[in-house]
Each structure stands twice: as C-alpha cells, then as structure tokens.
Design an enzyme around this catalytic site. Structure first.
Site, PDB file in Angstrom:
ATOM      1  N   ASN A 204       0.811  -1.209   0.000  1.00 19.23           N
ATOM      2  CA  ASN A 204       0.000   0.000   0.000  1.00 19.23           C
ATOM      3  C   ASN A 204       0.852   1.271   0.000  1.00 19.23           C
ATOM      4  O   ASN A 204       1.250   1.753  -1.047  1.00 19.23           O
ATOM      5  CB  ASN A 204      -0.927  -0.056   1.231  1.00 19.23           C
ATOM      6  N   CYS A 205       1.144   1.824   1.155  1.00 19.27           N
ATOM      7  CA  CYS A 205       1.816   3.126   1.272  1.00 19.27           C
ATOM      8  C   CYS A 205       3.187   2.986   1.917  1.00 19.27           C
ATOM      9  O   CYS A 205       3.495   1.966   2.538  1.00 19.27           O
ATOM     10  CB  CYS A 205       0.973   4.068   2.126  1.00 19.27           C
TER      11      CYS A 205
ATOM     12  N   MET B 266       1.950   8.341   6.060  1.00 20.49           N
ATOM     13  CA  MET B 266       2.149   7.797   4.726  1.00 20.49           C
ATOM     14  C   MET B 266       1.145   8.459   3.777  1.00 20.49           C
ATOM     15  O   MET B 266       0.245   9.169   4.215  1.00 20.49           O
ATOM     16  CB  MET B 266       2.007   6.282   4.743  1.00 20.49           C
TER      17      MET B 266
ATOM     18  N   CYS C  84      -1.383   7.483   2.346  1.00 20.06           N
ATOM     19  CA  CYS C  84      -2.779   7.135   2.619  1.00 20.06           C
ATOM     20  C   CYS C  84      -3.264   7.729   3.933  1.00 20.06           C
ATOM     21  O   CYS C  84      -4.366   7.432   4.374  1.00 20.06           O
ATOM     22  CB  CYS C  84      -2.929   5.613   2.646  1.00 20.06           C
TER      23      CYS C  84
ATOM     24  N   SER D 233      -2.085   7.081   6.852  1.00 21.90           N
ATOM     25  CA  SER D 233      -1.897   6.185   7.988  1.00 21.90           C
ATOM     26  C   SER D 233      -0.549   6.473   8.640  1.00 21.90           C
ATOM     27  O   SER D 233       0.378   6.969   7.992  1.00 21.90           O
ATOM     28  CB  SER D 233      -1.990   4.719   7.553  1.00 21.90           C
TER      29      SER D 233
ATOM     30  N   ASN E 188       3.200   0.093   4.662  1.00 22.71           N
ATOM     31  CA  ASN E 188       1.952  -0.524   5.103  1.00 22.71           C
ATOM     32  C   ASN E 188       1.595  -1.684   4.176  1.00 22.71           C
ATOM     33  O   ASN E 188       1.579  -1.524   2.958  1.00 22.71           O
ATOM     34  CB  ASN E 188       0.819   0.505   5.111  1.00 22.71           C
TER      35      ASN E 188
ATOM     36  N   TYR F  33      -6.686   2.234  12.115  1.00 20.75           N
ATOM     37  CA  TYR F  33      -6.534   3.281  11.106  1.00 20.75           C
ATOM     38  C   TYR F  33      -7.840   4.037  10.917  1.00 20.75           C
ATOM     39  O   TYR F  33      -8.816   3.468  10.435  1.00 20.75           O
ATOM     40  CB  TYR F  33      -6.071   2.604   9.816  1.00 20.75           C
TER      41      TYR F  33
ATOM     42  N   GLU G 270     -13.563   8.418   1.899  1.00 18.90           N
ATOM     43  CA  GLU G 270     -14.915   8.977   1.766  1.00 18.90           C
ATOM     44  C   GLU G 270     -15.840   8.105   0.925  1.00 18.90           C
ATOM     45  O   GLU G 270     -17.018   7.931   1.243  1.00 18.90           O
ATOM     46  CB  GLU G 270     -14.847  10.393   1.157  1.00 18.90           C
TER      47      GLU G 270
ATOM     48  N   GLY H 150     -29.964  17.869  -0.788  1.00 20.38           N
ATOM     49  CA  GLY H 150     -29.323  17.260   0.369  1.00 20.38           C
ATOM     50  C   GLY H 150     -28.822  15.857   0.119  1.00 20.38           C
ATOM     51  O   GLY H 150     -28.295  15.206   1.021  1.00 20.38           O
TER      52      GLY H 150
END
Length: 708
Positions: A171-172, A389, A391, A393, A412, A546, A551, A686
């Site tokens: 990952n990162c 990192m 991301c 984290s 990670n 984490y 989002e 909304g």
C-alpha cells in the site's frame, strides 16, 4: 453443530446433505466402488462424534474424501472431488466482461468517478483499470476465501485495493529519500550517484518518486529536510566559483549578493522541478504519483536555515498554483503538503512564524497544507514527529538494532475496514448481541488482513528493486526474501473503521458528542484498539487501528445497508456514514470544539487519524484560520481545512458554481462542466449518496454533479 458456509453464513448442520452428496457420486461409479448405506452412516457418525460446535463446510467435505479413501473407495472419492470442483467452477464464473467493455466504451461511470486523478478516457489509464478488473475478478473467484469475498459484497467489511491483490505489492510508504540521495540508488539498471547540487537532488527525487509510485498501489511520503544539505552544497559551489573568478575584482559584499542571487534562482528552479515533474510525470498506473511532501523544521537540524528556505519556496509556489492547459493558475492535486507546527513556528512569537503565516495563506487559497502538531504527536508516539504515509496512515514507533527510532523506509502491507453501523443495525440496541457480533466480525477482518500479509510473504527483492534493493525501503540482496520486513512491527497492516457516530446513535439513541454516546463510542474505540493489540502479540505483525479518510467507502457501506435494512433515521437515511470517529456534518459545532472533541479519538487511532474543519470564505478569514492553527498546535495531532465555498480547478474560480439549463454544474467563469474538476459544496436536495445511472440514462441521474 453450526456449519459455516463458503460465504461466511452459519447454518444448522443437516446430515441428509452429506448422504445426498455421496449418493449422487455413487450413481457414477462401478458397483464395487459404491459406498454402502452402513459406510455412509459411518462417515456421518464420525463427523458428528467430533462434537464440534462449528465446522467449515470445506472441512466436512475434506473428511468425506479422506474416509472414502480409507475404505478403498478411490473411484468414488475421485467422483466426489470432481463434483466439488465442478460446483466451485459454477460459483466462480468470470465476472469482468461487462465492466471492461463498459470501461472501453467509457460507460463504466463507477470507475470513471472512483479517482479524480485518473482519466478513464486515456489509453494508459484504461490499461491499468483493465488489469485491475481482471485482478479483482481473480481475487474474488480464486484467491480470497469465499467468506471474505461475500463479507465484502455484503458490506460487512471492505477489502481495500482488491484490483492489485494478484501482485505481491503493498500500500503506502515513507521513502527513505535521505539514504537514496546520500548513498546513491539504481533505476532501470543505471547507477544514480549522490547529487552535487540542489537542482540535481530535486530532479533525482522526482525520478525516485515516479519509480516508487509505479511499483506500489498507495501513496508515498517524502521528508524534504534531506534536501537542505544539497542547497548548502549549491551555496558552497557558487561561493567557490565566484571567488575563483572574481576574487580581488569584487568586494566581499558583492560576492555574497551574487551567491545569494544564484542560490535563490536554483532554489526556485529546484522546487519548480519537483512540482512540475510530479504533476506531469505519468506512472504505470496512468496517473500522477500520489505523493506527500513533509515540511518539518527540526530545531536541532544543522541545515535548518536551508530547510526553512525550501519550505518557504514550496509554500510560495503552491500558493501561486500551477497553470492548466488554458494557462490559468489552478490548485494541483499533488503533491499533498503536511506542515509541522512546533514551538518555533506556532504563531506565538517564534523565529519561523513567518512560514506558518505563509502556510495559512496557502491553505486559504489552495486547501493545503495539512497541519501536524509536534507537541501532540510527541505525546502519542514516544517523543517522535514523522510524516503520515500517503494514505494518511501512521506507523508505530520502531527501533533498529542500535536502539534508534526509524520511520523512513517503512511501509503498510494493506487495509481492511469494518462496517460498524451494520453491527449496530443487526444488534438493534441489544448490547450483548452487539459485542458478540462485533468480535465475530473482527475475527473475519483479521483473517482478511492475514490474506494481505500472506500475499506478500515470500516475495523476492527482485519484484521491485527500487523498493527492496536500492533504498526506498531496504538494501536487500538480489533474490533475498522481504519476509523479515513483514514482522516485528517494521511494517504496519491496518484495520480501518467507518461510522462511530452512526453505531453510537443506533445503540444509545444519542450522538457520540453527548455524555452517554461518548462513553459508548470510546468503549467501541478501545475494543478496536484491544483487538489489534491482541493480533499484534499473536502474530508479531504490526497491526494498527486506522481512522481511514476513505470517503467513497462511507457512501458504499451506507448504500448497502439501506438496500438491506431500509431507511433508518440518522443512519442510512443520510446516504452516507461518517468517516471513522468524525462528528456528523449536520451537527452544529464550532471548529474549536470539534477539534478538541476529536483529539481524544485520534489518540486511540494511532494507526492513522485526521480531522477536518470547514471555514467559509477562507481567503477573507485569515485571522480566524491563524487562531485555529494555534489551537491545533495545543490540542490535536493532525488537522486539515475544508471550505464551504464552491471551487473550480479548471480556472481557480471560488464562489457559487451554477446549475445550467441542462441540470449540470457549470463554472460561471470558465464554463467547466467536468464535476471531477470542481468542488461543489451546495446540494439542492441534500442527497449525498453514491452516484448511479437509472435504466433509461435520463436526467434522473444522481451524482456529484447533481443531475436531478
């Protein structure tokens, strides 16, 4: 006895299913190979006499095969195995055709809007997405246990980055850029020696960033403090050159002025190289490198003067922006900036307050930098200050064989996130049921995370020499396994979580900002923390909690749960779940109280945490931003500003983006209609849910563009 199906469901044991399966295989073998009724009963009795409370369906089938072979029914055992295999193939048919064809025809809207930094029209991006879809398909059908795949589909958990799971990549990371610059590195089989000037150091840094990005799927962070040394090298080189050529001809003051002038030119060009290279380089992923620059002035740094100059130039150029294809200055997506607040720059009369004022001015126009409080971070990480990192984290403190803390050159292994609101929905206020189900799902998350770990175990350093052999992470030998870097906490592996607010609301009827809700929310956080600590002790692997800023996952979990459980007030009816421990966006709370409240949760989420505050019309509220920055330093580890104003990345317009006659968002300044290149904070209805196209592809589309 409960039987655990391939999809993770627990069902009542049914002996008749074993009998039916064996008898089906019986019909396809010769008479002497058929199992008698007594032999079938004997196999069933053996399974039942194990007296297990739970058994995997695969284990039951394995026992059946073994027992058939023990009584010399080899042909029958073979038929039973073929029957199992055929059933598995039926379950695991190819699922990629439509998604890939939709991508090529530019009809796959989910992929098109997944990442604003990836243009799915481009051939290079399509190539990466096609590979990703094939990888995701293989992962779901063949590589992951079926119960993990089913849990992901049902929104029990989220197995992040399944489109890269086929390859042994991670990952990162925090690039060990200091080691690579000081001791040289190798790219494409060519030696890159230690740079002799700041400009060259900046160029090499961007080459390293591009190479690293092409061999991992997550973000990377670079600490710019390592460039201070090279700015001084440039200074000393200019002094030597000018003195050799003009000594005795020019006064000392003029020589110093000439040196200063040349140094400023080199500084500007070097920082511009970093900014433009990062934004114009394309990695093999079909995108710009996902990189964070860490801006930290360490008080005892011998190059603090040079590093202050570098940080000032980085902020100045970010404030100015970068020109788009129309020649308009806009905010670049990368590099992301993280600025550290310390005693000497926290806006209370310190020597470097001028840098923080510039950082705040930059935030007011370009959203970045993010802010880290050295004071609070030292409280949480044994006196250390280091970069998140890419991301977002954080690593746990780790010491080398000499007892020195080390953060750069670590990484990670991957992320799995748990859906907390869904546990609350099923428990429906019953705490005993909640904690029992919580533990069951945590074990499922652990199993999914171990799949990430096992996918990296046994990887050769040759798979990505820039990472493993030439310094970005390590200096391993050719062909050496990376296994030692997967244990002992050197690397992290992360459990993410979504929806502390919603699960608290379901179980207590209150927000986690109330006293009753707060106690329950903290109890949940501590339970998560206890789980990852337990896993760490059991496995010697760096499990971490984490607080993910994912989002899109907030929308995905909410959509799945609304389809399953219907509209639940303040939970699924909103169309989104709140990120990790964050306060729901609809709660009326000022920025200071929000940061103060969330700081307690950050301390419990040591594997990654960030908090946001929204400030309207930021360019007109510089004094307010400075007050918040002072507050950040004293109260919370990591925070970022958002604004309530609309913003167009095409032309830099900030104000109110309109809805045109075609029900599209349209920038009133440049006419941009590409919603991936604008931030629109108003929503007329909304709706905050996931985007979709209706069957007729009419204007009943709901999306970030808000076609309604």
């Amino acid at each position: 006895m409960k039987v655990i199906k391939r999809d993770g469901r627990a069902v009542e044991y049914d002996r008749s299913k074993i009998r039916v399966a064996i008898e089906k295989a019986n019909t396809e073998v010769r008479r002497h190979q058929k199992a008698t009724k007594d032999e079938i009963n004997s196999i069933i009795s053996y399974i039942e006499e194990l007296n297990k409370k739970r058994m995997l369906v695969e284990d039951i089938q394995d026992i059946i095969e073994e027992k058939l072979m023990e009584i010399d029914k080899y042909e029958l055992a073979k038929k039973y195995i073929v029957y199992r295999y055929t059933r598995a193939l039926v379950r695991k048919q190819n699922t990629t055709d439509e998604s890939i064809l939709g991508l090529i025809r530019n009809e796959n809207k989910e992929l098109a809007e997944e990442n604003s930094n990836k243009n799915t029209v481009l051939a290079s991006t399509q190539r990466d997405y096609i590979a990703g879809e094939v990888s995701r398909d293989l992962t779901n059908r063949l590589l992951l246990p079926e119960k993990i795949t089913k849990a992901h589909e049902d929104g029990i958990l989220h197995f992040h980055d399944a489109d890269y799971f086929v390859q042994p990549i991670f990952n990162c990371c925090l690039i060990n850029i200091g080691d690579m610059l000081d001791n040289g590195t190798v790219m494409n089989g060519k030696m890159i020696e230690t740079p002799k000037s700041f400009q060259v150091a900046c160029t090499i840094t961007t080459q390293i960033i591009a190479a690293v990005a092409s061999n991992q799927y997550g973000g990377q962070s670079v600490d710019l403090k390592h460039l201070g040394k090279y700015l001084r090298k440039s200074h000393d080189k200019f002094v030597k050159e000018i003195e050799e050529n003009f000594k005795g001809k020019l006064t000392k003051d003029i020589i110093e002025d000439l040196v200063e002038q040349r140094l400023k030119t080199e500084l500007s060009a070097g920082v511009q190289t970093i900014q433009y290279q990062i934004n114009t380089l394309m990695t093999t992923n079909g995108q710009s490198p996902f990189v964070t620059l860490f801006l930290h002035l360490e008080p005892d740094d011998e190059y603090i003067k040079e590093n202050a100059m570098i940080i000032e130039e980085v902020l100045r150029q970010r404030y100015e922006g970068i020109k788009n294809e129309k020649g308009v200055y806009v905010t670049p997506a990368f590099p992301k900036l993280v600025y550290v607040l310390d005693e000497h720059n926290c806006l209370k009369g310190g020597k470097y307050d001028y840098l923080t004022k510039l950082a705040v001015k930059c935030s007011s126009k370009r959203m970045y930098p993010d802010y880290i409080s050295a004071k609070k971070m030292k409280e949480n990480y044994e006196g250390n200050v280091f970069s998140p990192m890419g991301c977002r984290s954080f690593l746990s403190p780790w010491k080398d064989e000499n007892g020195n803390y080390k953060f750069e050159g670590r990484f990670n292994q991957g992320v799995v996130s748990i859906n907390l609101p869904q546990i609350g929905i099923i428990a429906d206020g019953d705490e005993e049921k909640f904690w029992k189900l919580f533990d069951e799902r945590l074990e499922l998350c652990k199993e999914a995370l171990m799949c990430r770990h096992y996918a990296l175990l046994g990887t050769s350093s040759d798979i990505s020499p820039i990472h493993w052999r030439y310094g970005a992470i390590a200096r391993l030998q050719k062909g050496e396994k990376i296994d030692k870097l997967l244990y002992g906490g050197y690397s992290s592996i992360s459990l993410g979580y979504i929806g502390i607010y919603e699960v608290t609301k379901i179980m207590t009827g209150k927000s986690h900002t109330t006293e009753e809700g707060h106690d329950f929310a903290i109890k949940v956080m501590k339970h998560l923390n206890k789980a990852v600590s337990k896993w760490k002790k059991e496995t010697n692997i760096g499990f971490a909690l984490y607080g993910t800023p994912a989002e899109s996952l907030c929308y995905r979990f909410a959509r799945i749960d609304k389809e399953k459980f219907g509209s639940i007030k303040d939970v699924t009816d909103k169309g989104y779940y709140t990120n990790s421990y964050h306060i729901d966006v609809r709660e009326k709370i000022d920025a200071f109280k929000k940061l103060q409240f969330e700081s307690e949760f950050q301390a419990l989420s040591s594997g990654g945490a960030i908090s946001y505050v929204e400030v309207p019309n930021m360019q007109k509220n510089l004094e307010a931003l400075e007050e918040i920055v002072k507050f950040i330093y004293n109260n919370i580890q990591y925070a970022e500003f958002n604004t309530k104003s609309d913003y167009c990345h095409e032309c830099g317009f900030e104000g109110e983006i309109i809805i045109n006659d075609y029900n599209q968002w349209e920038c009133p300044q440049c006419g941009n209609k590409n919603h991936s290149k604008m931030n629109v904070t108003r929503r007329t209805c909304g709706y905050l849910g996931e985007n979709f196209w209706n069957v007729g592809k009419t204007k009943e589309i709901k999306s970030r563009v808000l076609h309604l």
